[in-house]
Scaffold this motif. Structure first.
Motif, PDB file in Angstrom:
ATOM      1  N   GLN A 108      25.187  48.102  41.507  1.00 13.35           N
ATOM      2  CA  GLN A 108      25.485  46.685  41.311  1.00 13.35           C
ATOM      3  C   GLN A 108      26.885  46.349  41.835  1.00 13.35           C
ATOM      4  O   GLN A 108      27.091  45.306  42.474  1.00 13.35           O
ATOM      5  CB  GLN A 108      25.370  46.331  39.828  1.00 13.35           C
ATOM      6  N   ASP A 154      18.096  42.128  39.251  1.00 16.76           N
ATOM      7  CA  ASP A 154      19.138  41.930  40.261  1.00 16.76           C
ATOM      8  C   ASP A 154      18.527  41.869  41.663  1.00 16.76           C
ATOM      9  O   ASP A 154      18.877  41.006  42.487  1.00 16.76           O
ATOM     10  CB  ASP A 154      20.146  43.082  40.174  1.00 16.76           C
ATOM     11  N   SER A 160      21.011  38.227  41.955  1.00 20.89           N
ATOM     12  CA  SER A 160      22.223  38.197  41.135  1.00 20.89           C
ATOM     13  C   SER A 160      21.906  38.830  39.780  1.00 20.89           C
ATOM     14  O   SER A 160      20.751  38.818  39.339  1.00 20.89           O
ATOM     15  CB  SER A 160      22.721  36.758  40.939  1.00 20.89           C
ATOM     16  N   HIS A 219      27.515  43.571  44.634  1.00 19.32           N
ATOM     17  CA  HIS A 219      28.120  42.311  44.210  1.00 19.32           C
ATOM     18  C   HIS A 219      29.640  42.371  44.028  1.00 19.32           C
ATOM     19  O   HIS A 219      30.282  41.336  43.884  1.00 19.32           O
ATOM     20  CB  HIS A 219      27.479  41.849  42.890  1.00 19.32           C
ATOM     21  N   SER A 237      27.944  43.575  35.774  1.00 19.48           N
ATOM     22  CA  SER A 237      27.648  42.569  34.754  1.00 19.48           C
ATOM     23  C   SER A 237      27.775  43.157  33.357  1.00 19.48           C
ATOM     24  O   SER A 237      27.702  44.379  33.164  1.00 19.48           O
ATOM     25  CB  SER A 237      26.235  42.017  34.951  1.00 19.48           C
TER      26      SER A 237
END
Length: 364
Positions: free
Chosen positions: A139, A209, A214, A143, A147
């Motif tokens: 992730q 994701d 996202s 990104h 998160s």
């Protein structure tokens, strides 16, 4: 590096000449915590040098799981064949499939390495953690950040595997180690079941994701609630297990204080109270164990439900672990209550009067 050896497990061997039972006490090398942190350090080096990218784990989850399944089946068959061929089997039923499922050896070892403890502690939970860590790194790679839900899974799985490692000296007294044999039930579940089914919430978040482009997000109050639920559950689970096992070790004269991380408040009962049974067993009635008879399961279930809640409510998949665990524990508790009532009789009734609740005081 400090190595701790405990000798708590006993195996009975029937003497063919005198028909007596000879007890052999096994020694255990409990260096799980050192091995755990050495593994973390080595994996960090391999990842940042590019020799082995930890993101490859989540990218190749299917093939890795397939290898684990094959390895579990092959190990089961080889263990059974070797045990029977060498005459080291225990408590055989005479039904082939049942004996393969339950196992033939009681405490199989390679030198000082106890295969049951290695398979139960050193393999499944470590793999589970690395699946979540791999998802978090992936992730971040995509990104540029991790998160809160994905970071939660890394935290939750780190706490669980770290607790198993720091309390490894308590494992030899568990039912799986001192009684259950090493067969398909334990082998397959440890190699393939635990690491590749308990990670459903992590896989769900990773798949979300990929599909939506996202990470899944929630409100700050909700995130705080789930984090708090997990940490409170962990505290109850960790300290309750610590109280029980240190009480046992203090009675046996084998308790050695260890400065393992984290040492939580109320992990040791200074002046324990208990019910002494006619069998000589002591039923603990103080600390967490004076609040509820299975309070450690309450903490464990709180953690389990938090692993699902962090993924929201749009799918039941992240709740697999909680539902499965709830069914297993309900059956286990029912079985334990019946067995203890039969074994201890009036002493058990006295104990239940002292500690009337099973999971949650005032509720159940």
């Amino acid at each position: 590096m400090r190595l701790l050896i405990t000798e708590t497990n006993k195996i009975s061997h029937r003497c063919s000449l005198c028909l007596e039972f000879v007890w052999t006490q096994l020694g255990y090398l409990c260096n799980g915590l050192y091995s755990w942190y050495a593994t973390l350090a080595l994996s960090a080096i391999l990842h940042y040098t590019g020799l082995f990218l930890l993101t490859d784990i989540i990218d190749n989850f299917g093939p890795i799981m397939s290898v684990a399944i094959i390895f579990g089946v092959v190990t089961t068959l080889l263990t059974y064949i070797i045990t029977v061929a060498t005459g080291a089997q225990h408590r055989m039923s005479g039904y082939l499939m049942y004996d393969i499922f339950m196992g033939a050896p009681l405490n199989p070892r390679i030198g000082r390495l106890d295969l049951k403890i290695w398979a139960e502690i050193r393999v499944p939970w470590v793999i589970l953690f690395y699946v979540s860590l791999s998802a978090a790194l992936k992730q971040y790679e995509v990104h540029g950040y991790v998160s809160a839900p994905t970071a939660f899974m890394v935290m939750a799985h780190f706490l669980y595997v770290n607790a198993c490692m720091k309390g490894e000296e308590c494992i030899p007294t568990t039912w799986d180690i001192f009684y259950e044999k090493w067969g398909f039930m334990l082998i397959f579940w440890n190699f393939a079941g635990v690491p590749f089914t308990y990670c459903h919430a992590t896989l769900y978040l990773a798949k979300w994701d990929q599909i939506h482009g996202s990470p899944l997000t929630f409100s700050l109050p909700y995130i705080i609630f789930v984090y708090t639920l997990c940490l409170v559950g962990y505290y109850v689970w960790d300290t309750a297990n610590s109280q029980k096992n240190r009480f046992r070790m203090q009675l046996a004269g084998t308790y050695i204080p260890r400065n393992t991380f984290p040492q939580l408040p109320w992990g040791t009962i200074k002046e324990p109270t208990y019910v002494r049974t006619e069998h000589g067993n002591l039923l603990l009635t103080s600390g967490w164990w004076g609040i509820a008879r299975k309070i450690h399961y309450t903490g464990d279930l709180a953690m389990a439900i938090s692993w699902g809640l962090i993924a929201g409510f749009e799918s039941l998949i992240p709740y697999f672990y909680f539902v499965f665990f709830l069914v297993v524990l309900t059956h286990r508790v029912t079985r334990d209550m019946e067995r203890c009532a039969k074994k201890y009789g009036k002493d058990w009734e006295t104990y239940c009067e002292r500690v009337p609740w099973i999971f949650v005081p005032g509720v159940y």
